[in-house]
Design a protein around this motif. Structure first.
Motif, PDB file in Angstrom:
ATOM      1  N   ILE B 264      -2.466  -0.700   4.567  1.00 32.20           N
ATOM      2  CA  ILE B 264      -3.602  -1.332   4.620  1.00 32.20           C
ATOM      3  C   ILE B 264      -4.511  -0.840   3.492  1.00 32.20           C
ATOM      4  N   VAL B 265      -4.438   0.619   3.129  1.00 30.01           N
ATOM      5  CA  VAL B 265      -5.111   1.006   2.180  1.00 30.01           C
ATOM      6  C   VAL B 265      -4.656   0.588   0.724  1.00 30.01           C
ATOM      7  N   LEU B 266      -3.292   0.599   0.755  1.00 29.26           N
ATOM      8  CA  LEU B 266      -2.706   0.486  -0.856  1.00 29.26           C
ATOM      9  C   LEU B 266      -2.637  -1.077  -0.993  1.00 29.26           C
ATOM     10  N   LEU B 267      -2.389  -1.847  -0.105  1.00 30.07           N
ATOM     11  CA  LEU B 267      -2.113  -3.261  -0.261  1.00 30.07           C
ATOM     12  C   LEU B 267      -3.353  -3.809  -1.278  1.00 30.07           C
ATOM     13  N   PRO B 268      -4.839  -3.607  -0.844  1.00 22.41           N
ATOM     14  CA  PRO B 268      -5.840  -4.466  -1.573  1.00 22.41           C
ATOM     15  C   PRO B 268      -5.780  -3.511  -2.979  1.00 22.41           C
ATOM     16  N   LYS B 269      -5.297  -2.310  -3.174  1.00 21.54           N
ATOM     17  CA  LYS B 269      -5.517  -1.960  -4.538  1.00 21.54           C
ATOM     18  C   LYS B 269      -4.443  -2.559  -5.265  1.00 21.54           C
TER      19      LYS B 269
END
Lengths: 291, 641, 399
Positions: B264-269
């Motif tokens: 969930i942290v990397l997906l938006p990035k």
């Protein structure tokens, strides 16, 4: 005193909107023990589709049945994609997550199609306020109250007097037995979701002229409507009307006498209190669990 | 812990701590820091969602409380780091309790909505109480001081890493302890849990409060990490992300939680960077297609099953090339992922990998060698104070609407006897059991157990005071092993609290070992010792019923209620059952036995009571009852089956 | 339609960027709300920036290198701004940053650029404190070419109290940094004229119903309502007044010129007045060519710029930075900053001609004599006073 009357009238109009949405929760809960967590987004889609239709030149009154049709379709889609598979795999919170997911998707699609700004919905009735008991009441607010009551009466009539209504009650009481009696329970559940989204969409076009229409209008409305459903009782139609009025008036009076920022708080706090003290709601009935 | 696991864990922690040394860019250090902070939240959330099976939509709000507690304390009072963290944990746990106590009286969708309402209220309060929180303008923070030195990006990273590892260890210990078993039990079968003395309500609240504590710690660390907090961040989107992370990573798994946090942290990035996203989506599509082909070849999956994932991943890759920017569609992608996970990845990525690679689930505990207790020792010998009445039910009325399930029934059970309760189907036998164990509250009448009234007390309270039972429809904790099921019954033997468990005090060690030994002994008593580590739901039906008896005995009861224990058993099993029940009685435990197998009833019972349509129609010695006309009529000519 | 030309612009930018000769492009961070209630300002600013960059790149770029915009949408959320700032500093490694529409976002995020010694040219955000956030530090990297609130607030008060003679006024401000700091500026300016507002009310972003606040102002006998908010909520104030049947003049900060205010307030929004640095009228050759270019490239609805002020100031901010980089001869932060504080050649912008607009102690390019009053009329913003329009061709330079 005049201000208080003003607030009470606005509160009633607001409360009736919550009641209509809450009604939708009752419909699906009655047949499938599930709720559409994206109910608020169904309202939002109804309002935005209505806005587009009105923008294309369709008359407001003609637009209403069209939006209702759209709502029914949208509800059926939610049931098919979100709820039915979850019930099939007997996942305990699968349907919660999937109706939330669908709600998020609808909201995002709406944001991209209609933009993220809030838009103005043209009012079908004159915007000049009328005087009633010393307070200003917008014709639109009266329409909201009338429309909401009519819609709920219509659905109640449908439930009680028609074969479909009996099928709903049967499905609620014992899904397997109903199936054995030849009732297509799957269709009944789909229908109840369609009906639930229909009422939400209808609520959307009723309330749109009073507030701004936009992709985010559904979320808080959905939550407060749920509060109304709980406060009134998930099994009682009268309960949600009373619950809606209580919530609406509490909101407008808090907004004025305390601060507008806090206006959402009384409803939510009331929800917590009712759940703690009387979970079946003011008018609901407790169910006995047999082991 | 197994050797290889320990080595891997140490390597993992070392890699984590060396990360900021190897990668200098503060942007990436910050990114990994955020992943770790979210992982702490998810460890706690997993307890609620993964173990107790409750859906909480309010954890973003709790996270926000932790952040704001830290923010307010630091900016208004200048508290040192350790105090701030402890305060954040405490305040958030308190709010968790305030929410949980009313909210957990209900379950399922109600809890979800209640926690959602709570999260919304918290956001509003933070927004409006500007005198405390600065409202929408937010609070600015700097990195904290530790031992008088202002921490820089790297040093704070290490603080967060250490705390995450500690959190992981604490969660791990709690979930392996009797607390963790209680959490799983209340989800597996709430009724059975209550009747084994583990109050469903109380433990749901514990689970929630513990998870709130974790969220509070994470929130405080988040405030320092971001150096700016505002009410906007702790919204519905974040709470849904947390849930998605737990489910997608894999419930009941620490690795799953960390994996979920990373996603969930990397997906938006990833979505922000269209180029990168295109590579990843193509790679994903290729992977899915490869897995499908492999799976079909090995006949593990059918083409129809994999149709949607294959089409979906190809469509996603195609979409990423067509759209110029993915950020606008970020939420839709999350929604679609959620749907996908709910239907295809119910056990999350961790579960999927485990089943794909055919890895066994980690054994819950090391196998204790040679439980050499004689079976008999495991069953406690109650201070059989001779004879006398142990239970008196007087004129009990149980009415459901217009139906009188029990109509003016009186029973007197003598200590040390086996008392049979028979009657045709629907006569009220199980209802009587439920009334005796507090599942129903009788409409009228009194029930006194060892002199104390039973009416109005909770099931778990009644269980702990000495009444244990089995169920007509087996209510085992399916996903737990046979041993763990019995250990739940032994919950009452633990005095250790959360602190004991987290730290691993000697007291907890003693109690844990004793419980394991005793549980094995009880299993040996019913002949299930070699199936101790098998999941309860995998046991054959007859053995499941015996397991229920073993679990009930773990309560050290004075009175044991058996609800049709012989149902579905074969003749040799029934013989075994009879001998077990006799042995139980020989230990001084009084037994009430509901049965349809007349030979069982007749051969064992000292007294038999007969119910019909909610009324007692006969009572006395088995032979006398068998010959009673009214009884024969009730069974319509029923004789020994 | 607009989407296509946006895609075309983006492709053109990318193409022009890749066509650049061996030299590395110069990265300029562009930070603003491109979605949400503030988006009309953000998008207009971004478009003005893009226009300037295209023009500069077409004539060879700066120091022989092409300018590249690294655009990030902060959604008017302070915490997004913080995250973007960290990304622009550490990952994208930009030379300078233009943007910030929302005061709160600027205040939360600027310190990361300040720490990294990267110049920030605030082209729209008006909170007075923005350029003074780091006064205590030896070097201040925050500059601004927008009309800040310590200019706007006194102008608003002057208009309401002196020119139109109101004695009882109510203040309605939103709860963000922008609204609250602006309110403070208003109260200060009113106090200087010996006036206390009869009502001071607050509202949240996304609030729809302003009845409570308006009722309180009406009960207190307000003759005019002074506002500090943004488009959607301002529109609801106007709508609320219509609903209550209470029409008093709306005079407020420059945001009353936002397209989403004008469109959503309908006829009830007409007559609102606000300070403006730029009105969409071709009153000088430079302004004319800017308007023509903008309309041709971005083709907004009804040929009306969503936020003319944002577009013009966005455009000017790039030219200011370009000139500084050229003068400094490098993209090194401290050198660019020094150049900005001592610009040797005048820069002809849309809003004004910048003649040594900054110094070591003064980082605000716009002074009180530059903005005029605009009025919402016929669905767009025009000059409120005919005198101003007549004199518009005279470029007002910083005093």
């Amino acid at each position: 005193m005049q201000i208080l009357t003003q607030l009470i009238f606005s509160g009633i109009a607001l409360g009736m909107i919550y009641a209509v949405i809450a009604f939708g929760y009752q419909l699906t809960f009655a047949t499938s023990d599930t709720l559409n967590f994206g109910q608020g987004d169904a309202l939002m889609l109804g309002a935005l589709v209505g806005l587009t239709l009105v923008g294309l030149g369709v008359n407001y009154w003609l637009m209403i049945p069209l939006v209702c049709l759209f709502g029914a379709f949208q509800g059926a889609v939610v049931e098919r994609i979100g709820v039915r598979p979850a019930i099939k795999i007997k996942s305990e919170f699968g349907w919660i997550m999937s109706t939330i997911a669908l709600g998020i998707i609808f909201k995002n699609v709406a944001e991209n199609v209609w933009g993220r700004d809030d838009l103005k919905f043209p009012s079908p009735l004159p915007e000049a306020p009328m005087k009633f008991l010393g307070a200003n009441v917008l014709p639109m607010e009266v329409l909201v109250v009338v429309g909401a009551i009519l819609m709920m009466l219509a659905v109640e009539f449908f439930n009680r007097k028609t074969i479909y209504g009996k099928a709903v009650v049967a499905t609620f009481n014992d899904r397997d037995a109903a199936k054995l009696m030849g009732i297509n329970t799957g269709l009944v559940i789909t229908f109840s979701y369609a009906l639930s989204s229909l009422t939400a969409g209808f609520a959307g076009v009723l309330i749109a002229p009073l507030t701004l229409t936009g992709a985010t209008m559904g979320a808080v409305l959905g939550l407060k409507a749920f509060a109304v459903a709980i406060i009134g009782g998930l099994t009682s139609g009268m309960g949600i009307i009373v619950g809606g009025i209580i919530l609406g008036v509490a909101e407008t009076t808090t907004g004025f006498y305390i601060s507008t920022g806090y206006k959402d708080v009384p409803g939510l706090v009331l929800l917590l209190i009712v759940l703690a003290v009387r979970p079946q709601g003011l008018f609901g009935k407790t169910a006995i669990k047999k082991v | 812990m197994k050797r290889t696991h320990l080595v891997l864990a140490i390597l993992g922690v070392a890699a984590l701590l060396l990360f900021p040394v190897g990668v200098g860019n503060p942007y990436y250090i910050h990114l990994l820091e955020t992943i770790m902070i979210y992982a702490i939240v998810l460890f706690g959330l997993d307890i609620v969602v993964g173990y107790t099976g409750q859906v909480s939509l309010g954890h973003a709000g709790l996270f926000g409380i932790g952040a704001y507690t830290a923010g307010v304390l630091v900016t208004k009072l200048g508290t040192p780091l350790l105090v701030t963290l402890i305060a954040s944990i405490g305040v958030t746990a308190l709010f968790g309790a305030i929410l949980a106590l009313p909210a957990l009286r209900v379950s399922g969708p109600y809890l979800a909505m209640v926690t959602l309402a709570f999260g919304t209220i918290i956001q509003i309060l933070i927004n409006e109480m500007t005198f405390l929180t600065e409202g929408p303008m937010g609070i600015k923070l700097t990195k904290p001081n530790l031992f008088g030195v202002r921490l820089d990006e790297r040093e704070f990273f290490w603080v967060v890493a250490v705390l995450m590892v500690l959190a992981l260890i604490v969660v791990h210990r709690v979930l392996r302890s009797h607390l963790g078993r209680a959490f799983e039990a209340l989800r597996g079968s709430p009724v059975a849990s209550d009747c084994m003395g583990v109050s469903v309500y109380r433990y749901k609240v514990y689970a929630f409060v513990i998870s709130a504590g974790f969220a509070g710690l994470a929130g405080a660390l988040y405030a320092f990490s971001e150096q700016y907090i505002s009410p906007n961040s702790y919204n519905f989107e974040l709470t849904v992300l947390f849930l998605l992370a737990v489910i997608m990573g894999g419930r009941k798994s620490r690795i799953g939680a960390m994996l979920g946090a990373a996603i969930i942290v990397l997906l938006p990035k990833l979505l922000d960077d269209v180029e990168m996203f295109r590579y990843v989506s193509v790679a994903l599509a290729v992977l899915v297609i490869a897995t499908t082909v492999f799976g079909i070849q090995k006949s593990r999956v059918t083409a129809k099953q994999m149709a949607i994932p294959v089409v979906g991943s190809i469509a996603l890759a195609g979409l990423s090339f067509w759209l110029q920017t993915m950020t606008d569609w970020r939420l839709s992608i999350f929604g679609v992922i959620m749907l996908f996970v709910v239907y295809y990845l119910q056990d999350g990525i961790v579960g999927f990998v485990r089943s794909a690679l055919n890895l066994a689930k980690p054994k819950p505990e090391a196998q204790v060698a040679g439980a050499s207790l004689a079976g008999g020792d495991a069953v406690s010998t109650t201070a059989a104070s001779g004879s006398g009445e142990i239970l008196k039910a007087d004129r009990v009325l149980m009415q459901f609407g217009g139906l009188k399930a029990l109509n003016d029934v009186s029973l007197s059970i003598q200590r040390g006897t086996i008392h049979g309760l028979i009657g045709p189907n629907g006569s009220g036998k199980s209802t009587m059991m439920n009334v005796l164990t507090g599942i129903y509250v009788p409409t009228a009448g009194t029930i006194a157990f060892e002199g104390r009234s039973v009416v109005g007390r909770t099931s778990s309270d009644i269980a702990l005071s000495g009444i244990a039972r089995t169920f007509q429809n087996v209510q085992l904790f399916g996903e737990m092993t046979a041993l763990q099921n019995v250990q739940v019954g032994l919950h009452h033997t633990f005095d250790s609290n959360l602190f004991d468990v987290a730290v691993g005090t000697p007291r907890y060690g003693r109690e844990s070992r004793a419980a394991t030994a005793r549980a094995l002994g009880l299993l040996q008593f019913v002949g299930l010792a070699d199936l101790a580590y098998e999941e309860a739901r995998n046991l054959p039906y007859g053995k499941q019923r015996l397991l229920e008896i073993a679990r009930a005995l773990a309560l050290d009861p004075q009175l044991l209620l058996l609800d049709e224990p012989a149902a579905g058993l074969t003749a040799p099993d029934i013989k075994e059952l009879i001998s077990f029940i006799r042995k139980i009685r020989d230990h001084g435990i009084t037994v009430i036995l509901i049965e349809h197998h007349m030979d069982v009833v007749m051969s064992m019972c000292d007294t038999v009571s007969v119910l019909d349509f909610g009324q007692k129609i006969a009572e006395g010695e088995p032979a006398a009852v068998q010959a009673d006309e009214k009884v024969i009529e009730a069974y319509l000519g029923g004789q020994a089956a | 339609m607009i989407r296509f030309s946006k895609i075309a612009i983006a492709t053109a930018l990318v193409a022009s960027g890749t066509l650049a000769l061996a030299a590395d492009p110069i990265k300029i961070g562009v930070n603003g709300p491109f979605t949400g209630g503030s988006s009309s300002m953000g998008v207009s600013m971004r478009d003005g920036v893009r226009l300037a960059i295209t023009e500069i790149n077409a004539s060879g770029g700066v120091l022989g290198r092409q300018l590249v915009a690294v655009e990030r949408d902060d959604e008017a959320k302070n915490e997004r701004g913080v995250q973007i700032a960290q990304e622009l500093v550490n990952k994208e490694k930009v030379t300078a940053v233009v943007g910030y529409i929302n005061t709160g976002v600027a205040l939360a995020s600027q310190r990361f650029f300040q720490e990294a010694k990267i110049p920030v040219m605030n082209n729209v955000a008006t909170g007075s404190i923005i350029t003074h956030q780091f006064d205590k530090e030896p070097e201040n990297y925050v500059f601004r070419n927008a009309a800040h609130d310590s200019i706007q607030a006194p102008m608003i008060v002057e208009e309401a109290i002196t020119r139109r003679g109101f004695k009882r006024v109510a203040i309605l401000a939103d709860s963000t940094n922008y609204g609250q700091l602006g309110r403070e500026d208003l109260e200060k300016a009113l106090k200087a004229k010996g006036i206390t507002p009869v009502a001071v009310e607050k509202f949240n972003i996304k609030d729809v119903d302003m009845t409570a606040q308006l009722l309180k102002a009406k009960e207190a006998g307000a003759e005019a309502v002074l506002t500090y908010g943004i488009g959607p909520e301002l529109a609801q104030i106007a709508n609320g007044m219509t609903k209550l049947g209470w029409k008093v003049p709306l005079i407020g900060s420059w945001t009353l010129s936002m397209a989403n205010y004008i469109d959503n307030a309908g006829p009830g929004g007409e007559g609102a007045r606000m300070p403006q640095t730029f009105i969409q009228e071709p009153t000088t050759p430079k302004r004319q060519s800017f308007i023509i270019s903008y309309l041709k490239t971005f083709n907004p609805k009804n040929a009306r710029m969503d936020s003319p002020v944002s577009a013009a100031q966005g455009y000017d901010s790039i030219y200011l930075l370009a000139a500084a980089i050229k003068q400094a001869g490098s993209t090194d932060g401290p050198k660019v900053k020094a150049a900005l504080e001592d610009l040797k050649t005048p820069i002809e912008g849309v809003v004004t001609t910048y003649n040594k607009p900054f110094s070591k102690t003064d980082h605000d390019a716009i002074t009180a004599n530059i903005p005029v009053f605009g009025e919402v009329k016929g669905g767009k913003v025009v000059y409120a006073y005919p005198d101003d329009q007549k004199k518009a061709s005279e470029i007002r330079v910083k005093k």
